[in-house]
Design a protein around this motif. Sequence first.
Motif, PDB file in Angstrom:
ATOM      1  N   VAL A  26     -11.380 -22.485 -35.481  1.00 48.50           N
ATOM      2  CA  VAL A  26     -11.630 -21.484 -34.438  1.00 48.50           C
ATOM      3  C   VAL A  26     -12.881 -20.672 -34.772  1.00 48.50           C
ATOM      4  O   VAL A  26     -13.709 -20.407 -33.899  1.00 48.50           O
ATOM      5  N   ALA A  27     -13.052 -20.295 -36.036  1.00 44.85           N
ATOM      6  CA  ALA A  27     -14.232 -19.521 -36.436  1.00 44.85           C
ATOM      7  C   ALA A  27     -15.519 -20.314 -36.216  1.00 44.85           C
ATOM      8  O   ALA A  27     -16.521 -19.761 -35.733  1.00 44.85           O
ATOM      9  N   ILE A  28     -15.507 -21.592 -36.551  1.00 47.48           N
ATOM     10  CA  ILE A  28     -16.694 -22.427 -36.344  1.00 47.48           C
ATOM     11  C   ILE A  28     -17.018 -22.526 -34.858  1.00 47.48           C
ATOM     12  O   ILE A  28     -18.181 -22.404 -34.450  1.00 47.48           O
ATOM     13  N   HIS A  80     -16.400 -29.291 -31.912  1.00 47.26           N
ATOM     14  CA  HIS A  80     -15.658 -29.594 -30.696  1.00 47.26           C
ATOM     15  C   HIS A  80     -16.548 -29.397 -29.479  1.00 47.26           C
ATOM     16  O   HIS A  80     -17.483 -28.603 -29.501  1.00 47.26           O
ATOM     17  N   GLY A  81     -16.209 -30.104 -28.404  1.00 44.42           N
ATOM     18  CA  GLY A  81     -17.028 -30.086 -27.202  1.00 44.42           C
ATOM     19  C   GLY A  81     -16.788 -28.904 -26.286  1.00 44.42           C
ATOM     20  O   GLY A  81     -17.577 -28.639 -25.399  1.00 44.42           O
ATOM     21  N   GLY A  82     -15.716 -28.195 -26.455  1.00 42.60           N
ATOM     22  CA  GLY A  82     -15.405 -27.052 -25.602  1.00 42.60           C
ATOM     23  C   GLY A  82     -14.078 -26.448 -26.036  1.00 42.60           C
ATOM     24  O   GLY A  82     -13.413 -26.936 -26.953  1.00 42.60           O
ATOM     25  N   TRP A  83     -13.689 -25.375 -25.350  1.00 42.86           N
ATOM     26  CA  TRP A  83     -12.453 -24.696 -25.722  1.00 42.86           C
ATOM     27  C   TRP A  83     -11.224 -25.550 -25.468  1.00 42.86           C
ATOM     28  O   TRP A  83     -10.267 -25.523 -26.245  1.00 42.86           O
ATOM     29  N   GLU A  84     -11.221 -26.324 -24.374  1.00 41.65           N
ATOM     30  CA  GLU A  84     -10.077 -27.190 -24.099  1.00 41.65           C
ATOM     31  C   GLU A  84      -9.930 -28.243 -25.194  1.00 41.65           C
ATOM     32  O   GLU A  84      -8.829 -28.521 -25.661  1.00 41.65           O
ATOM     33  N   HIS A  85     -11.048 -28.832 -25.585  1.00 40.99           N
ATOM     34  CA  HIS A  85     -11.051 -29.826 -26.650  1.00 40.99           C
ATOM     35  C   HIS A  85     -10.498 -29.225 -27.939  1.00 40.99           C
ATOM     36  O   HIS A  85      -9.665 -29.824 -28.616  1.00 40.99           O
ATOM     37  N   LEU A  86     -10.953 -28.023 -28.279  1.00 37.16           N
ATOM     38  CA  LEU A  86     -10.486 -27.352 -29.481  1.00 37.16           C
ATOM     39  C   LEU A  86      -8.996 -27.068 -29.413  1.00 37.16           C
ATOM     40  O   LEU A  86      -8.254 -27.340 -30.364  1.00 37.16           O
ATOM     41  N   LEU A  87      -8.519 -26.522 -28.294  1.00 37.26           N
ATOM     42  CA  LEU A  87      -7.105 -26.160 -28.185  1.00 37.26           C
ATOM     43  C   LEU A  87      -6.190 -27.377 -28.249  1.00 37.26           C
ATOM     44  O   LEU A  87      -5.136 -27.335 -28.905  1.00 37.26           O
ATOM     45  N   PHE A  88      -6.565 -28.462 -27.603  1.00 35.49           N
ATOM     46  CA  PHE A  88      -5.750 -29.670 -27.687  1.00 35.49           C
ATOM     47  C   PHE A  88      -5.742 -30.231 -29.115  1.00 35.49           C
ATOM     48  O   PHE A  88      -4.698 -30.652 -29.615  1.00 35.49           O
ATOM     49  N   ASN A  89      -6.887 -30.231 -29.759  1.00 39.81           N
ATOM     50  CA  ASN A  89      -6.934 -30.710 -31.138  1.00 39.81           C
ATOM     51  C   ASN A  89      -6.119 -29.822 -32.072  1.00 39.81           C
ATOM     52  O   ASN A  89      -5.448 -30.323 -32.985  1.00 39.81           O
ATOM     53  N   LEU A  90      -6.154 -28.504 -31.864  1.00 38.68           N
ATOM     54  CA  LEU A  90      -5.366 -27.607 -32.694  1.00 38.68           C
ATOM     55  C   LEU A  90      -3.875 -27.811 -32.477  1.00 38.68           C
ATOM     56  O   LEU A  90      -3.089 -27.747 -33.430  1.00 38.68           O
ATOM     57  N   ALA A  91      -3.470 -28.053 -31.239  1.00 35.87           N
ATOM     58  CA  ALA A  91      -2.052 -28.310 -30.970  1.00 35.87           C
ATOM     59  C   ALA A  91      -1.590 -29.573 -31.683  1.00 35.87           C
ATOM     60  O   ALA A  91      -0.559 -29.585 -32.365  1.00 35.87           O
ATOM     61  N   TRP A  92      -2.362 -30.651 -31.565  1.00 38.67           N
ATOM     62  CA  TRP A  92      -1.989 -31.895 -32.241  1.00 38.67           C
ATOM     63  C   TRP A  92      -2.052 -31.741 -33.752  1.00 38.67           C
ATOM     64  O   TRP A  92      -1.228 -32.288 -34.488  1.00 38.67           O
ATOM     65  N   PHE A  93      -3.027 -30.985 -34.230  1.00 39.50           N
ATOM     66  CA  PHE A  93      -3.144 -30.751 -35.667  1.00 39.50           C
ATOM     67  C   PHE A  93      -1.925 -30.004 -36.183  1.00 39.50           C
ATOM     68  O   PHE A  93      -1.355 -30.353 -37.223  1.00 39.50           O
ATOM     69  N   ALA A  94      -1.501 -28.962 -35.469  1.00 35.14           N
ATOM     70  CA  ALA A  94      -0.326 -28.195 -35.892  1.00 35.14           C
ATOM     71  C   ALA A  94       0.933 -29.058 -35.861  1.00 35.14           C
ATOM     72  O   ALA A  94       1.776 -28.979 -36.766  1.00 35.14           O
ATOM     73  N   ILE A  95       1.056 -29.900 -34.849  1.00 35.69           N
ATOM     74  CA  ILE A  95       2.247 -30.737 -34.720  1.00 35.69           C
ATOM     75  C   ILE A  95       2.323 -31.781 -35.839  1.00 35.69           C
ATOM     76  O   ILE A  95       3.377 -31.977 -36.448  1.00 35.69           O
ATOM     77  N   PHE A  96       1.231 -32.461 -36.120  1.00 40.15           N
ATOM     78  CA  PHE A  96       1.276 -33.569 -37.068  1.00 40.15           C
ATOM     79  C   PHE A  96       0.921 -33.184 -38.496  1.00 40.15           C
ATOM     80  O   PHE A  96       1.381 -33.821 -39.441  1.00 40.15           O
ATOM     81  N   ALA A  97       0.107 -32.159 -38.694  1.00 40.33           N
ATOM     82  CA  ALA A  97      -0.271 -31.779 -40.056  1.00 40.33           C
ATOM     83  C   ALA A  97       0.824 -30.992 -40.758  1.00 40.33           C
ATOM     84  O   ALA A  97       0.910 -31.019 -41.988  1.00 40.33           O
ATOM     85  N   THR A  98       1.671 -30.313 -40.002  1.00 41.11           N
ATOM     86  CA  THR A  98       2.735 -29.521 -40.622  1.00 41.11           C
ATOM     87  C   THR A  98       3.705 -30.379 -41.427  1.00 41.11           C
ATOM     88  O   THR A  98       3.939 -30.095 -42.597  1.00 41.11           O
ATOM     89  N   PRO A  99       4.282 -31.440 -40.858  1.00 43.04           N
ATOM     90  CA  PRO A  99       5.195 -32.241 -41.680  1.00 43.04           C
ATOM     91  C   PRO A  99       4.487 -32.968 -42.832  1.00 43.04           C
ATOM     92  O   PRO A  99       5.067 -33.144 -43.906  1.00 43.04           O
TER      93      PRO A  99
END
Length: 114
Positions: free
Chosen positions: A34-36, A87-106
């Motif tokens: 998000v900072a980047i 990332h290409g835009g805010w939507e791209h970032l938010l979708f990637n963060l959602a998938w990252f949180a879902i799969f990186a947590t376990p």
Amino acid sequence: MSEQGSTPENTPPAGREPVFLLPGAVTAMIGVLVAIHLASTFVLNPDGMAQLVFWFAFQPLRILAGASDIVLAVPLIWTPFTHALMHGGWEHLLFNLAWFAIFATPVTRRYGAG
């Protein structure tokens, strides 16, 4: 025997619940991404954004262009890693963060942050 006054063995310690249930490494990585994106969106002008893409985005054409000019091939050292931070835009970032949180947590909980 009397069960009064005894505490069960599996009782979690009394304390406050964490605000985020994500592992610390996942939360930190989300903060970095998000900072980047905030910096690239609000700080850089179009010329600065073009330089950011030139130096940190993975461009496969560099492999061929590096044969004639070695300066064009130097970013191939770090771009396989830094392209994932852009990332290409805010939507791209938010979708990637959602998938990252879902799969990186376990994965982080199973194998650790390293």
